[in-house]
Design a protein around this motif. Structure first.
Motif, PDB file in Angstrom:
ATOM      1  N   ALA A 130       0.907  -1.346  -0.115  1.00 33.72           N
ATOM      2  CA  ALA A 130      -0.006  -0.141   0.080  1.00 33.72           C
ATOM      3  C   ALA A 130       0.996   1.135   0.051  1.00 33.72           C
ATOM      4  CB  ALA A 130      -1.035   0.028   1.204  1.00 33.72           C
ATOM      5  N   GLU A 131       2.138   1.105   0.537  1.00 39.11           N
ATOM      6  CA  GLU A 131       2.848   2.379   0.462  1.00 39.11           C
ATOM      7  C   GLU A 131       4.318   1.727   0.836  1.00 39.11           C
ATOM      8  OE1 GLU A 131       2.630   4.440   4.558  1.00 39.11           O
ATOM      9  OE2 GLU A 131       0.901   2.996   4.876  1.00 39.11           O
ATOM     10  N   THR A 132       5.333   3.010   0.362  1.00 34.23           N
ATOM     11  CA  THR A 132       6.544   2.779   0.747  1.00 34.23           C
ATOM     12  C   THR A 132       7.063   3.544   2.167  1.00 34.23           C
ATOM     13  OG1 THR A 132       7.065   2.373  -1.604  1.00 34.23           O
ATOM     14  CG2 THR A 132       9.183   3.132  -0.191  1.00 34.23           C
ATOM     15  N   ILE A 133       7.645   3.006   3.088  1.00 40.72           N
ATOM     16  CA  ILE A 133       7.919   3.713   4.198  1.00 40.72           C
ATOM     17  C   ILE A 133       9.409   3.791   4.420  1.00 40.72           C
ATOM     18  CG2 ILE A 133       8.121   3.543   6.757  1.00 40.72           C
ATOM     19  CD1 ILE A 133       5.506   2.143   6.492  1.00 40.72           C
ATOM     20  N   ALA A 134       9.972   5.128   4.461  1.00 42.27           N
ATOM     21  CA  ALA A 134      11.428   5.526   4.776  1.00 42.27           C
ATOM     22  C   ALA A 134      11.664   5.473   6.169  1.00 42.27           C
ATOM     23  CB  ALA A 134      11.670   6.896   3.878  1.00 42.27           C
ATOM     24  N   PHE A 135      12.758   5.232   6.660  1.00 38.94           N
ATOM     25  CA  PHE A 135      13.023   5.335   8.112  1.00 38.94           C
ATOM     26  C   PHE A 135      14.691   5.124   8.159  1.00 38.94           C
ATOM     27  CE2 PHE A 135      12.577   0.890   7.475  1.00 38.94           C
ATOM     28  CZ  PHE A 135      13.513   0.273   8.434  1.00 38.94           C
ATOM     29  N   TYR A 160      16.727   3.848   5.160  1.00 35.35           N
ATOM     30  CA  TYR A 160      16.132   2.468   4.554  1.00 35.35           C
ATOM     31  C   TYR A 160      14.686   2.956   3.972  1.00 35.35           C
ATOM     32  CZ  TYR A 160      19.233  -0.013   7.554  1.00 35.35           C
ATOM     33  OH  TYR A 160      20.488  -0.684   8.326  1.00 35.35           O
ATOM     34  N   SER A 161      14.211   1.999   3.088  1.00 37.38           N
ATOM     35  CA  SER A 161      12.769   2.211   2.308  1.00 37.38           C
ATOM     36  C   SER A 161      12.391   0.776   2.320  1.00 37.38           C
ATOM     37  CB  SER A 161      12.959   2.852   1.373  1.00 37.38           C
ATOM     38  OG  SER A 161      13.349   2.225   0.202  1.00 37.38           O
ATOM     39  N   ILE A 162      10.928   0.677   2.589  1.00 36.05           N
ATOM     40  CA  ILE A 162      10.465  -0.713   2.562  1.00 36.05           C
ATOM     41  C   ILE A 162       8.859  -0.391   2.149  1.00 36.05           C
ATOM     42  CG2 ILE A 162       9.672  -0.789   4.966  1.00 36.05           C
ATOM     43  CD1 ILE A 162      10.198  -3.669   5.264  1.00 36.05           C
ATOM     44  N   ASP A 163       8.644  -1.525   1.324  1.00 37.03           N
ATOM     45  CA  ASP A 163       7.358  -1.579   0.645  1.00 37.03           C
ATOM     46  C   ASP A 163       6.225  -2.214   1.557  1.00 37.03           C
ATOM     47  OD1 ASP A 163       8.007   0.216  -1.415  1.00 37.03           O
ATOM     48  OD2 ASP A 163       8.701  -1.662  -2.695  1.00 37.03           O
ATOM     49  N   LEU A 164       5.361  -1.800   2.222  1.00 37.86           N
ATOM     50  CA  LEU A 164       4.536  -2.358   2.956  1.00 37.86           C
ATOM     51  C   LEU A 164       3.000  -2.575   2.784  1.00 37.86           C
ATOM     52  CD1 LEU A 164       6.305  -1.759   6.346  1.00 37.86           C
ATOM     53  CD2 LEU A 164       6.458  -3.577   5.141  1.00 37.86           C
ATOM     54  N   SER A 165       2.360  -3.662   3.118  1.00 32.58           N
ATOM     55  CA  SER A 165       0.757  -3.506   3.002  1.00 32.58           C
ATOM     56  C   SER A 165       0.176  -2.718   4.153  1.00 32.58           C
ATOM     57  CB  SER A 165       0.513  -4.974   3.218  1.00 32.58           C
ATOM     58  OG  SER A 165       0.501  -5.434   4.410  1.00 32.58           O
ATOM     59  N   THR A 166      -0.994  -2.364   4.229  1.00 32.24           N
ATOM     60  CA  THR A 166      -1.530  -1.383   5.106  1.00 32.24           C
ATOM     61  C   THR A 166      -1.422  -2.134   6.541  1.00 32.24           C
ATOM     62  OG1 THR A 166      -3.139  -0.595   3.579  1.00 32.24           O
ATOM     63  CG2 THR A 166      -3.632  -0.340   5.938  1.00 32.24           C
ATOM     64  N   ALA A 167      -1.618  -3.473   6.637  1.00 30.31           N
ATOM     65  CA  ALA A 167      -1.431  -4.297   7.822  1.00 30.31           C
ATOM     66  C   ALA A 167      -0.060  -4.155   8.431  1.00 30.31           C
ATOM     67  CB  ALA A 167      -1.819  -5.591   7.630  1.00 30.31           C
ATOM     68  N   LYS A 195       1.804  -2.287  11.599  1.00 27.35           N
ATOM     69  CA  LYS A 195       2.674  -3.137  12.444  1.00 27.35           C
ATOM     70  C   LYS A 195       4.137  -2.312  12.921  1.00 27.35           C
ATOM     71  CE  LYS A 195       0.933  -7.461  11.571  1.00 27.35           C
ATOM     72  NZ  LYS A 195       1.426  -8.978  10.988  1.00 27.35           N
ATOM     73  N   LEU A 196       4.582  -1.955  11.806  1.00 24.74           N
ATOM     74  CA  LEU A 196       5.793  -1.166  11.865  1.00 24.74           C
ATOM     75  C   LEU A 196       5.783   0.146  12.749  1.00 24.74           C
ATOM     76  CD1 LEU A 196       8.843  -0.822  11.098  1.00 24.74           C
ATOM     77  CD2 LEU A 196       8.133   0.455   8.822  1.00 24.74           C
ATOM     78  N   ARG A 197       4.769   0.949  12.459  1.00 32.01           N
ATOM     79  CA  ARG A 197       4.577   2.195  12.992  1.00 32.01           C
ATOM     80  C   ARG A 197       4.177   1.630  14.626  1.00 32.01           C
ATOM     81  NH1 ARG A 197       2.199   3.473   7.882  1.00 32.01           N
ATOM     82  NH2 ARG A 197       3.257   5.275   7.069  1.00 32.01           N
ATOM     83  N   ASP A 198       3.411   0.829  14.808  1.00 38.22           N
ATOM     84  CA  ASP A 198       3.213   0.367  16.327  1.00 38.22           C
ATOM     85  C   ASP A 198       4.378  -0.044  16.800  1.00 38.22           C
ATOM     86  OD1 ASP A 198       0.449   0.869  15.736  1.00 38.22           O
ATOM     87  OD2 ASP A 198      -0.107  -1.083  15.770  1.00 38.22           O
ATOM     88  N   ALA A 199       5.303  -0.720  16.333  1.00 36.02           N
ATOM     89  CA  ALA A 199       6.821  -1.071  17.064  1.00 36.02           C
ATOM     90  C   ALA A 199       7.615   0.135  17.201  1.00 36.02           C
ATOM     91  CB  ALA A 199       7.398  -2.068  15.806  1.00 36.02           C
ATOM     92  N   ARG A 233       1.686  13.295   1.727  1.00 36.95           N
ATOM     93  CA  ARG A 233       0.455  12.425   2.184  1.00 36.95           C
ATOM     94  C   ARG A 233       0.812  10.896   2.298  1.00 36.95           C
ATOM     95  NH1 ARG A 233      -1.988  15.174  -1.910  1.00 36.95           N
ATOM     96  NH2 ARG A 233      -1.818  13.343  -3.359  1.00 36.95           N
ATOM     97  N   ALA A 234       1.982  10.470   1.522  1.00 36.44           N
ATOM     98  CA  ALA A 234       2.240   8.993   1.861  1.00 36.44           C
ATOM     99  C   ALA A 234       3.046   8.900   3.062  1.00 36.44           C
ATOM    100  CB  ALA A 234       2.853   8.510   0.741  1.00 36.44           C
ATOM    101  N   HIS A 235       3.722  10.001   3.606  1.00 36.51           N
ATOM    102  CA  HIS A 235       4.577   9.910   4.753  1.00 36.51           C
ATOM    103  C   HIS A 235       4.374  10.624   5.796  1.00 36.51           C
ATOM    104  CE1 HIS A 235       7.203   8.820   1.115  1.00 36.51           C
ATOM    105  NE2 HIS A 235       7.734   8.070   2.222  1.00 36.51           N
ATOM    106  N   SER A 236       2.842  10.928   6.028  1.00 35.88           N
ATOM    107  CA  SER A 236       2.679  11.675   7.287  1.00 35.88           C
ATOM    108  C   SER A 236       1.761  10.624   8.054  1.00 35.88           C
ATOM    109  CB  SER A 236       1.591  12.565   6.844  1.00 35.88           C
ATOM    110  OG  SER A 236       0.404  12.115   6.043  1.00 35.88           O
TER     111      SER A 236
END
Length: 107
Positions: A19-24, A31-38, A42-46, A104-107
């Motif tokens: 659903a999105e690419t997350i950079a951290f 790093y950047s990782i492509d992840l599903s919504t679920a 999980k990553l944001r919760d962690a 929008r994708a990174h907020s």
């Protein structure tokens, strides 16, 4: 001759549709990782307790004392836009439309 290129992102963990690419970054490595919504949740919760306890770093200054535009380097935005299949120029100013989509994708 016309050519149509389709980019389909898959979740880097389980192979499902991303659903999105997350950079951290961690320990000075980005790093950047492509992840599903679920999996993104999980990553944001962690990260949540560490983010809450941590201190946000200020944007690094570039040569000449100028900050990166909008707090994010244009090269980072371009790389994200290309990974999302968006049309973006290799040089010059990144359009407001692309910057807004990035935010929008990174907020």
């Amino acid at each position: 001759m016309a050519k149509r290129v389709q980019v389909i992102h898959t979740d880097d963990l389980d192979g499902s549709a991303a659903a999105e690419t997350i950079a951290f970054s961690l320990d000075g490595v980005s790093y950047s990782i492509d992840l599903s919504t679920a999996n993104a949740k999980k990553l944001r919760d962690a990260f949540a307790p560490y983010i809450a306890a941590g201190q946000r770093e200020r944007t690094a200054r570039r040569a000449g004392g100028k900050r990166k535009a909008g707090g994010t380097a244009a090269t980072d935005i371009r790389a994200w836009a290309v990974s999302e299949g968006m049309q973006v120029s290799a040089r010059g100013r990144v359009s407001a439309e692309v910057r807004e989509a990035y935010e929008r994708a990174h907020s």
